[in-house]
Design an enzyme around this catalytic site. Sequence first.
Site, PDB file in Angstrom:
ATOM      1  N   LYS A  54      56.877  23.718  -9.599  1.00 47.69           N
ATOM      2  CA  LYS A  54      56.839  22.266  -9.624  1.00 47.69           C
ATOM      3  C   LYS A  54      57.614  21.712  -8.435  1.00 47.69           C
ATOM      4  CE  LYS A  54      60.844  22.296 -12.589  1.00 47.69           C
ATOM      5  NZ  LYS A  54      61.057  23.708 -12.212  1.00 47.69           N
TER       6      LYS A  54
ATOM      7  N   TYR B  64      62.970  16.898 -13.234  1.00 47.02           N
ATOM      8  CA  TYR B  64      63.550  17.475 -14.444  1.00 47.02           C
ATOM      9  C   TYR B  64      63.881  16.373 -15.451  1.00 47.02           C
ATOM     10  CZ  TYR B  64      64.316  22.068 -12.217  1.00 47.02           C
ATOM     11  OH  TYR B  64      64.164  23.287 -11.616  1.00 47.02           O
TER      12      TYR B  64
END
Length: 365
Positions: free
Chosen positions: A132, A216
């Site tokens: 990611k 996150y």
Amino acid sequence: MNLSRRGFSRLAGMTALSSALPGAHSLGAQARKPIGWCVIALGRISMDHFMPGMKMSQTGKIVALVSGHRDKAEKQAAIYGVPSSAIYSYENMDAIRDNPEIDAVYIALPNSMHAEFTIRAAKAGKHVLCEKPMATSVADAKSMIDACKAANKKLMIAYRCQFDPEHLKAIEMIRSGQLGQVQAIESAFGFNIAAGEWRLNRKLAGGGPLMDVGVYCLNASRYLTGEEPAEIKAYSSVIDHDGRFDTVEENVSWTMKFPSGIVAACNTTYGASMMGFFRVHGAKGQLEMAPAFNYDGMHLTGQIGRDQKIDEVSPIRDPMEFTRQADHFADCIWNDKTPKTPGEEGLRDLELLSQIYQAAGLPGL
């Protein structure tokens, strides 16, 4: 993502495995052909975390490498028993289609290269585990999903925290109502970045700390609430005019209001050390995880009512999160399951990251 309706059953299953390394015996690995992995890009996250994690796995092994540095690749090949014939360059990577030992690829390239190499891997007939953020544009993310579907290959985005037992416990406690109605969430993550990092190049990274570590906080807010944001407001700034932030932002702060009324406040930076954490405030109690997004040492604390206290440190140690997510992907390949964090999960984050940038007055993705 809507864990309250679709994903919680999978999370509950993962929670049941949280006391030990996943994979191996629980996945019936000994009765299966191990997944052969090709690692694309030999950088810090692959050499220091993913590849050591595969040494701990009983579901797969590293059988090939793709790198622009042959000398580095030869050294890593010697460590992992990869034959020289299975070392590829970025230019001839498409030849992996002719290597039957390769079942899946792990992509650890700079963000802007994720789409190209995911699509090339899918066309070569390989499953894809991609780091990611999934890509640097919404359009690229959609193309990655389409390419893997056309090739009938699985695409998983490496949201490793969703495989940590303390994250799973926090989700379970929220879903079971132990905190009562959640009212607010706070989350942050950042660090003081060194000059010269590729992450400071917008063409390679797609953006600054929001793309790198802010994701996150965004992803955690989504899986903790089990909802998708309905409203977003954001601000960005550059405080240190020292040349590092000529093309990317230094700071981003944003708020999200979810359909239930829960409000999340998040911060990310490249200008200061900011421990990654989240804090969940409910009518009956509070949970906090700090650190929350490191490679190990996740520490969950909380107070429920007057009597129930939580104080737990995740048993997971680096590189076990990487082992867990690779083992999960192996199970999906062996048993034709949809990964817990498929391409659609990465796409949704990119859509929201784009909205955050736009709300802060910056170009979207």
